[in-house]
Design an enzyme around this catalytic site. Structure first.
Site, mmCIF file in Angstrom:
data_model
loop_
_atom_site.group_PDB
_atom_site.id
_atom_site.type_symbol
_atom_site.label_atom_id
_atom_site.label_comp_id
_atom_site.label_asym_id
_atom_site.label_seq_id
_atom_site.Cartn_x
_atom_site.Cartn_y
_atom_site.Cartn_z
ATOM 1 N N HIS A 113 0.845 -1.206 0.000
ATOM 2 C CA HIS A 113 0.000 0.000 0.000
ATOM 3 C C HIS A 113 0.878 1.253 0.000
ATOM 4 C CE1 HIS A 113 -2.812 3.099 1.353
ATOM 5 N NE2 HIS A 113 -2.013 3.329 2.377
ATOM 6 N N ASP B 224 5.511 21.408 -26.859
ATOM 7 C CA ASP B 224 5.507 20.055 -26.290
ATOM 8 C C ASP B 224 6.571 20.014 -25.202
ATOM 9 O OD1 ASP B 224 5.448 17.174 -25.867
ATOM 10 O OD2 ASP B 224 4.500 17.037 -27.832
ATOM 11 N N TRP C 140 7.276 0.167 3.745
ATOM 12 C CA TRP C 140 7.710 0.799 2.484
ATOM 13 C C TRP C 140 9.133 1.330 2.604
ATOM 14 C CZ3 TRP C 140 8.759 5.885 0.586
ATOM 15 C CH2 TRP C 140 8.765 6.876 1.559
ATOM 16 N N SER D 33 12.494 6.132 -14.415
ATOM 17 C CA SER D 33 11.383 6.889 -14.990
ATOM 18 C C SER D 33 11.341 8.295 -14.394
ATOM 19 C CB SER D 33 10.081 6.145 -14.706
ATOM 20 O OG SER D 33 8.987 7.001 -14.855
ATOM 21 N N SER D 34 11.509 8.385 -13.083
ATOM 22 C CA SER D 34 11.452 9.700 -12.437
ATOM 23 C C SER D 34 12.577 10.597 -12.918
ATOM 24 C CB SER D 34 11.585 9.558 -10.920
ATOM 25 O OG SER D 34 10.454 8.961 -10.387
ATOM 26 N N HIS E 38 13.188 12.051 3.060
ATOM 27 C CA HIS E 38 12.568 13.323 3.417
ATOM 28 C C HIS E 38 12.368 14.239 2.219
ATOM 29 C CE1 HIS E 38 10.531 15.960 6.053
ATOM 30 N NE2 HIS E 38 11.056 16.895 5.313
ATOM 31 N N GLU F 174 11.762 13.237 -0.549
ATOM 32 C CA GLU F 174 10.641 12.588 -1.213
ATOM 33 C C GLU F 174 9.295 13.133 -0.721
ATOM 34 O OE1 GLU F 174 10.192 10.499 -3.664
ATOM 35 O OE2 GLU F 174 8.089 9.994 -3.285
ATOM 36 N N TYR G 94 8.695 16.055 0.119
ATOM 37 C CA TYR G 94 8.462 17.333 -0.551
ATOM 38 C C TYR G 94 8.242 17.148 -2.039
ATOM 39 C CZ TYR G 94 8.938 19.416 3.834
ATOM 40 O OH TYR G 94 8.687 19.733 5.133
ATOM 41 N N SER H 109 -1.618 27.026 -5.561
ATOM 42 C CA SER H 109 -1.277 28.417 -5.854
ATOM 43 C C SER H 109 -1.813 28.863 -7.219
ATOM 44 C CB SER H 109 0.239 28.614 -5.830
ATOM 45 O OG SER H 109 0.760 28.205 -4.599
ATOM 46 N N HIS I 195 15.321 13.261 11.524
ATOM 47 C CA HIS I 195 14.123 13.258 12.377
ATOM 48 C C HIS I 195 13.342 11.958 12.253
ATOM 49 C CE1 HIS I 195 11.835 15.610 8.983
ATOM 50 N NE2 HIS I 195 11.825 14.316 8.750
ATOM 51 N N HIS I 196 13.693 11.133 11.268
ATOM 52 C CA HIS I 196 13.060 9.808 11.184
ATOM 53 C C HIS I 196 13.809 8.788 12.030
ATOM 54 C CE1 HIS I 196 10.323 10.990 7.958
ATOM 55 N NE2 HIS I 196 11.322 11.718 7.516
ATOM 56 N N THR J 193 6.977 27.148 5.053
ATOM 57 C CA THR J 193 5.636 26.585 4.878
ATOM 58 C C THR J 193 4.593 27.560 5.407
ATOM 59 O OG1 THR J 193 6.671 24.444 5.271
ATOM 60 C CG2 THR J 193 4.284 24.487 5.178
ATOM 61 N N LYS K 180 3.865 30.192 2.960
ATOM 62 C CA LYS K 180 2.928 29.759 1.922
ATOM 63 C C LYS K 180 1.489 29.824 2.407
ATOM 64 C CE LYS K 180 5.915 26.922 -0.867
ATOM 65 N NZ LYS K 180 5.529 27.034 -2.270
ATOM 66 N N ARG L 50 1.958 1.089 15.001
ATOM 67 C CA ARG L 50 1.538 0.890 13.607
ATOM 68 C C ARG L 50 2.061 -0.450 13.122
ATOM 69 N NH1 ARG L 50 5.654 4.699 10.119
ATOM 70 N NH2 ARG L 50 4.644 3.691 8.363
HETATM 71 C C1 HEM Z 1 -7.423 7.315 1.629
HETATM 72 C C2 HEM Z 1 -7.300 6.101 1.818
HETATM 73 C C3 HEM Z 1 -6.175 5.540 2.647
HETATM 74 C C4 HEM Z 1 -6.338 4.768 3.736
HETATM 75 C C5 HEM Z 1 -7.658 4.318 4.339
HETATM 76 C C6 HEM Z 1 -5.023 4.420 4.193
HETATM 77 C C7 HEM Z 1 -4.769 3.618 5.281
HETATM 78 C C8 HEM Z 1 -3.536 3.194 5.687
HETATM 79 C C9 HEM Z 1 -3.271 2.272 6.722
HETATM 80 C C10 HEM Z 1 -4.343 1.605 7.577
HETATM 81 C C11 HEM Z 1 -1.931 2.092 6.806
HETATM 82 C C12 HEM Z 1 -1.192 1.131 7.697
HETATM 83 C C13 HEM Z 1 -0.693 1.775 8.926
HETATM 84 C C14 HEM Z 1 0.168 0.831 9.676
HETATM 85 O O1 HEM Z 1 -0.283 -0.256 10.048
HETATM 86 O O2 HEM Z 1 1.311 1.210 9.909
HETATM 87 C C15 HEM Z 1 -1.331 2.932 5.828
HETATM 88 C C16 HEM Z 1 0.028 3.064 5.620
HETATM 89 C C17 HEM Z 1 0.594 3.934 4.701
HETATM 90 N N1 HEM Z 1 -0.072 4.748 3.813
HETATM 91 FE FE1 HEM Z 1 -2.070 4.873 3.618
HETATM 92 N N2 HEM Z 1 -4.088 5.012 3.407
HETATM 93 C C18 HEM Z 1 -4.752 5.722 2.440
HETATM 94 C C19 HEM Z 1 -4.176 6.480 1.446
HETATM 95 C C20 HEM Z 1 -2.818 6.723 1.297
HETATM 96 C C21 HEM Z 1 -2.241 7.601 0.317
HETATM 97 C C22 HEM Z 1 -3.003 8.406 -0.740
HETATM 98 C C23 HEM Z 1 -0.937 7.578 0.501
HETATM 99 C C24 HEM Z 1 -0.035 8.425 -0.362
HETATM 100 C C25 HEM Z 1 1.203 8.383 -0.449
HETATM 101 C C26 HEM Z 1 -0.640 6.673 1.599
HETATM 102 C C27 HEM Z 1 0.619 6.361 2.112
HETATM 103 C C28 HEM Z 1 0.867 5.445 3.085
HETATM 104 C C29 HEM Z 1 2.187 5.062 3.523
HETATM 105 C C30 HEM Z 1 3.511 5.593 2.999
HETATM 106 C C31 HEM Z 1 2.009 4.117 4.526
HETATM 107 C C32 HEM Z 1 3.098 3.435 5.325
HETATM 108 C C33 HEM Z 1 3.288 2.045 4.883
HETATM 109 C C34 HEM Z 1 4.242 1.393 5.812
HETATM 110 O O3 HEM Z 1 3.953 1.327 7.004
HETATM 111 O O4 HEM Z 1 5.276 0.928 5.316
HETATM 112 N N3 HEM Z 1 -1.826 6.174 2.065
HETATM 113 N N4 HEM Z 1 -2.338 3.590 5.142
HETATM 114 CU CU CU Z 2 11.099 13.620 7.069
#
Ligand code: HEM
Ligand code: CU
Length: 552
Positions: free
Chosen positions: A77, A106, A142, A169-170, A253, A255, A257, A268, A302-303, A328, A331, A450
């Protein structure tokens, strides 16, 4: 370069039809469309995974998934939302809109642009295939921390290769964006007359070029640790797992931004349009963007407050992190000042933009809380962190993307979307987003960790609320899909070239839908009706006087 391309026969002819149009796409609008649909598909994929997580967490105990699979879900996810949904969506917008907004025919490197996009589907496929190999998908989060990632099955190798492709790609996308912005602006559009979205895209592209190779390096070191006998991250071999964290967050970090600056750019553009005033403090916005980018390289620690570092290092990272609140804050101040005494209307893009300003600020504040080293020692790895980064990523990045889609959909499709349903999508998302993620602050403060599939009983009620919120939020995104398809099929009627009275950037000077080729000869900026020149001249003078000339 474009001169030669135009005299070359066939370029002006109708483009390829069917699949060939997309596979061989070199047109920035087609490639932008591809990016946006890819990102949306990934958003749904990552969203389904989020709902699988929330379903399991609706109640304590194990209902649906084994813990191993639960961890794969959170990991995928996260990776899919970050690299598959948010980043490609911003690149798609940059592709579609930068040439239009800058008066360029283009992107600078059309064929490389095609390649940048077509690396993404294989990268996504690798990630998803990893679910089906022995050992399953990566499950270490992740952030791919060793030792878990060093010990994982071959799903990790697929993820590493996927990240290599995504990084390539990026980088190519960024080269394209930088070159286009620096070299292909219409005559008369100096850097400080560019729309702010161009500025944030430019700075974001530089950030990506700086840190995508760092991530590639980190995962490559992981790969050689796994298969080729190195011990970068293995304590047993004289290495150090904490080294990975340093390298990862030196990428990680900036990332965040990379996912926030383009959102700032979009907001804006939108707030001035619907406030019918020029952006307040344009130049300070540019400086703030650059300051944030530079500071983002100095705060990675800070992480890692909890890994053990000297107090001086903790203070360094803590204060620098807090310092980011200054640009920030500039802004947020400027957005509010832009709205101040404007003739505001609240169409869907503006609602999402204002929602962004309010909720991103909440995420910013919880970030400030987390930046306090002794506080973070308590809160790291709790649901407080999950709440924090979803305020920044969902109500931040994702809301800005919704704002952008509703804002530019008339230009893309030639039709107006249904305003009532757009507003409904906004309010629905706004309510259920907060129902989902606000209780997570409390869960985190109460100590819920978490990345766990099960939890202590006292956490039940807030988790149930969050899960209900998540399913309702998810449902609402089907309405978004419906709104977009409905608009493509004619919406509520044809859109004029300038559907928003206050829109005065160059994309509103071309017809709706934007023809396949635009600005083949660059616009003469002095003749643009309500164009950027007026805007730029104004921001050099006092920006608090009424801007009556912007009212039609
Ligand atoms: C809107 C619907 C979303 C829901 C309901 C949702 C829910 C969750 C949940 C439940 C977790 C797991 C937390 C855990 O157990 O640590 C999670 C992790 C995470 N989510 Fe989302 N999320 C959503 C959208 C997004 C979006 C749009 C992003 C955009 C980047 C995102 C980025 C992340 C990241 C980076 C993690 C951490 C994964 C990890 O622990 O390695 N999520 N999310
Ligand atoms: Cu950070």
């Amino acid at each position: 370069m474009h001169q030669a391309a135009h005299t070359h026969g066939g370029h002006e002819a109708a483009y390829e039809s069917g699949w060939a149009r997309w596979l061989y796409a070199t047109n920035h609008k087609d490639i932008g469309t591809l990016y946006l649909w890819f990102a949306f598909a990934m958003f749904l994929t990552g969203g389904v995974m989020a709902l699988c997580i929330r379903a399991e967490l609706f109640q304590p105990g194990l209902q649906f998934w084994q813990p191993e699979f639960f961890n794969q879900l959170t990991t995928l996810h996260g990776i899919i939302m970050v690299f598959g949904a948010i980043m490609p969506a911003f690149t798609g917008l940059a592709n579609w809109m930068l040439p239009l907004m800058l008066g360029a025919p283009d992107m600078a490197f059309a064929r490389m642009n095609n390649w940048s996009f077509w690396l993404l589907p294989p990268a996504a496929a690798l990630l998803l295939i990893s679910l089906f190999v022995p050992g399953g998908a990566p499950a270490g989060g992740w952030t791919l921390y060793p030792p878990l990632s060093a010990q994982a099955g071959m799903g990790m190798d697929l993820a590493i290769f996927s990240i290599h492709l995504l990084g390539l790609s990026s980088i190519m996308g960024s080269i394209n964006i930088i070159t286009t912005i620096l070299n292909m602006r219409a005559p008369g559009m100096t850097m400080l007359k560019m729309p702010l979205f161009a500025w944030t895209s430019l700075v974001t592209a530089y950030l990506l070029i700086a840190v995508a190779p760092v991530l590639a390096g980190a995962v490559t070191m992981l790969l050689t640790d796994r298969h080729f006998g190195t011990h970068f991250f293995s304590a047993a071999g004289g290495g150090d797992p904490v080294l990975f964290q340093h390298i990862f967050w030196f990428f990680g970090h900036p990332e965040v931004y990379i996912m926030a600056l383009p959102a700032f750019g979009i907001v804006s553009q939108i707030i001035p349009t619907f406030a019918r005033k020029p952006l307040f403090g344009y130049v300070s916005m540019v400086y703030a963007t650059c300051s944030i980018a530079i500071l983002s390289f100095m705060v990675w620690g800070h992480h890692m407050f909890a890994v053990g570092m000297p107090a001086t290092a903790q203070l360094f990272f803590m204060f620098l992190t807090m310092l980011i609140a200054v640009p920030t804050g500039v802004k947020v101040f400027n957005w509010i000042a832009t709205m101040w005494q404007g003739s505001m209307t609240f169409e869907t893009p503006m609602l999402f933009a204002i929602g962004f300003v309010c909720l991103f600020t909440v995420g910013g504040f919880s970030g400030l809380v987390l930046s306090i080293a002794p506080v973070d020692t308590q809160m790291q790895d709790t649901y407080y962190v999950v709440a924090h980064f979803h305020y920044v990523l969902v109500a931040g990045a994702l809301f800005s993307l919704f704002a952008a889609v509703y804002y530019w959909l008339p230009k893309w499709t030639g039709y107006m979307y249904h305003e009532g349903r757009g507003k409904f999508h906004f309010w629905w998302s706004m309510v259920w987003f907060n129902v989902t993620f606000f209780p997570m602050h409390f869960l985190g403060l109460a100590g819920m960790p978490r990345r766990i599939p099960d939890y202590a009983l006292q956490f039940t009620s807030f988790n149930s609320i969050a899960s209900v919120g998540a399913f309702c939020f998810g449902l609402g995104q089907l309405l978004f899909l419906y709104n977009v398809i409905h608009t493509i099929r004619g919406g509520v009627g044809p859109a004029p070239a300038r559907p928003w009275e206050g829109g005065n950037t160059l994309e509103w000077e071309v017809p709706s839908p934007a023809p396949h080729h635009t600005w083949e000869s660059p616009p003469d900026l002095t003749t643009v009706r309500r164009g950027l020149i007026a805007q730029a001249v104004e921001h050099e003078g006092e920006s608090d006087e009424p801007k009556s000339e912007n009212r039609a």
